[in-house]
Each structure stands twice: as structure tokens, then as C-alpha cells.
Design a protein around this motif. Structure first.
Motif, mmCIF file in Angstrom:
data_model
loop_
_atom_site.group_PDB
_atom_site.id
_atom_site.type_symbol
_atom_site.label_atom_id
_atom_site.label_comp_id
_atom_site.label_asym_id
_atom_site.label_seq_id
_atom_site.Cartn_x
_atom_site.Cartn_y
_atom_site.Cartn_z
ATOM 1 N N LYS A 23 0.855 -1.188 0.000
ATOM 2 C CA LYS A 23 0.000 0.000 0.000
ATOM 3 C C LYS A 23 0.891 1.238 0.000
ATOM 4 O O LYS A 23 1.862 1.319 0.753
ATOM 5 C CB LYS A 23 -0.896 0.003 1.236
ATOM 6 N N ASP A 70 -1.905 -2.247 -7.883
ATOM 7 C CA ASP A 70 -2.243 -1.091 -8.720
ATOM 8 C C ASP A 70 -1.029 -0.678 -9.542
ATOM 9 O O ASP A 70 0.121 -0.859 -9.128
ATOM 10 C CB ASP A 70 -2.678 0.095 -7.848
ATOM 11 N N MET A 126 -1.840 4.102 -3.830
ATOM 12 C CA MET A 126 -2.061 2.845 -4.537
ATOM 13 C C MET A 126 -2.240 1.704 -3.549
ATOM 14 O O MET A 126 -1.667 1.709 -2.456
ATOM 15 C CB MET A 126 -0.878 2.540 -5.468
ATOM 16 N N GLU A 127 -3.020 0.706 -3.979
ATOM 17 C CA GLU A 127 -3.136 -0.560 -3.268
ATOM 18 C C GLU A 127 -2.199 -1.560 -3.946
ATOM 19 O O GLU A 127 -1.846 -1.381 -5.121
ATOM 20 C CB GLU A 127 -4.580 -1.074 -3.318
#
Length: 237
Positions: A109, A163, A159-160
Motif C-alpha cells: 500500500k 495497482d 495505490m493498493e
């Protein structure tokens, strides 16, 4: 992402092939770079259509693999990556035109506190900015960056895991220090347009067609890590 995490969690192979870059404050940015995509799970990502064809469309022509890299920022110690353009480096490597781009894929993350990617929207239109030495890094002239910051939208790219963000080689971007409790690792693949093969002085490959695989190859790949033919890059400084 499960196989990718398994591959990158095997830290022994990474530590043996990575190097540290000081950001000018005494903190180090750890980087692992290789020239050929290879046949392991990270190589499948670099060779799959949903990545390669997307970059080809963005750059308006056939592309080839320029290099792949892991950038590693550990909790409370990860250094900043100063404001720069990728073409600021790649120009020095003999690429005559900025027909190049990168895809950055989050392994963890990413958010402001752990040093997520930041960029200036539309800054690719500025052309190449002169770069100067900042610590062990080469960054865009800070005085000039300041003017662009006043005129352009500053985006935190949160972003995760899994991504991805695609960006042009002239986009001004940075990533601050990681002052959080969580690590932030990212896998980045750089591409060059086939007709922009380096003319001189390149530390990275000249044009070589990508041996494409199906998108399903990422999940189907049985090789988590494979070093054969990758040619890891280590700086001379």
C-alpha cells in the motif's frame, strides 16, 4: 499478487544484487535493477500484453524492455527519491528522444506517509529539465521545479498492492522519505520505443523485440525467481 509477493519476499537474492543511493540527508534508497525481463513471475509482468501493449499505445509505437527494477523503502529509514524525470537519466544514456515510459506497480500500500509517488500533472510537456547531483542522486534543477510546482497540479499517487500507474519519461516526479511503520516497495518496468534505441553510451539494452506472453502467464508461471540472462546492473560509484 501472491506470487509476486512470494518472489520479492525472498530478500536474499535482492540484497545480493541491490545498491543504496543516498538522498542527501544520510538516508539510503535501496534499488535492484536488471536489463532483461527474464522468465520468472516479474518477467511475465514485463512481457504481458496488458502492460506492453498499453505502453505501446501511450508512446505511439513498438516498445522494448529497457530495464526493470525494485525500489525499496523500509519503515522509518527509506530515503526520498528527489524530483526528477526518467529522461533526465536516459538522455545521458544515449537515447536521443524522450519516447520512453515506465509502469510503476505497487507491491505494498502506498500513501503519503510511507513515501508514495508524487508527480506534476502535465509536466511531460515541459521538455527535458537539466539535472544536477543531489546526494548520490541526479535530480531536476530545484529552482526550475519550483516554478513548475506553482503552475501544475501536484498529485499523490496513492495505490493498493497490484495497482499500476503508467507515465511518460519527461513527467516530473518524486517520492518522499518513508517515515511510517510500513514498508513501501515498488516494481517498475521501463520501456523504450523501438526506433529510439540508444545511439551511444548506454548502460541499458539497445533494441531487442519483446518475447510476448499471454496475460495468463503471470498466474501460471512456476518460476518465482530466475536470474538467467537478466544482467543485473550495479553502478560504478
Amino acid at each position: 499478487m501472491a506470487k509476486v509477493k512470494m518472489a520479492t519476499d525472498s530478500k536474499d537474492w535482492i540484497s545480493e544484487r541491490s545498491f543504496a543511493i543516498d538522498d542527501g540527508t544520510g538516508r539510503n534508497l535501496n534499488v535492484c535493477v536488471w536489463d532483461q525481463p527474464g522468465d520468472d513471475v516479474l518477467g511475465m509482468i514485463a512481457r504481458c500484453p496488458k502492460v506492453v501493449q498499453t505502453m505501446s499505445e501511450l508512446l505511439n509505437g513498438e516498445v522494448y524492455h529497457y530495464h526493470s527494477k525494485l525500489i525499496m523503502k523500509d519503515p522509518h529509514t527509506g530515503a526520498a527519491h528527489v524530483w526528477h524525470q526518467d529522461y533526465g537519466y536516459w538522455y545521458q544514456g544515449g537515447c536521443l528522444f524522450p519516447d520512453m515510459g515506465s509502469v510503476s506497480i505497487a507491491l505494498d500500500k502506498a500513501y503519503p506517509e510511507n513515501g508514495c509517488l508524487q508527480l506534476l500533472r502535465g509536466s511531460h510537456r515541459a521538455g527535458r529539465v537539466d539535472h544536477i547531483k543531489i546526494g548520490d542522486q541526479f535530480g531536476a534543477d530545484p529552482k526550475r521545479v519550483k516554478y513548475y510546482q506553482e503552475k501544475m497540479e501536484h498529485i499523490n499517487v496513492e495505490m493498493e498492492p497490484g495497482d499500476a500507474v503508467f507515465f511518460h519519461s519527461n513527467v516530473l516526479h518524486t517520492a518522499p522519505q518513508n517515515n511510517s511503520d510500513s514498508k513501501r516497495w515498488v516494481f517498475i518496468v521501463g520501456y523504450n520505443r523501438a526506433d529510439n534505441s540508444p545511439a551511444f553510451n548506454s548502460p541499458h539494452p539497445t533494441y531487442n523485440p519483446i518475447n510476448m506472453v499471454d496475460n495468463s502467464a503471470i498466474k501460471e508461471c512456476q518460476k518465482l525467481v530466475d536470474f538467467e540472462g537478466k544482467k543485473f546492473y550495479l553502478p560504478s560509484y
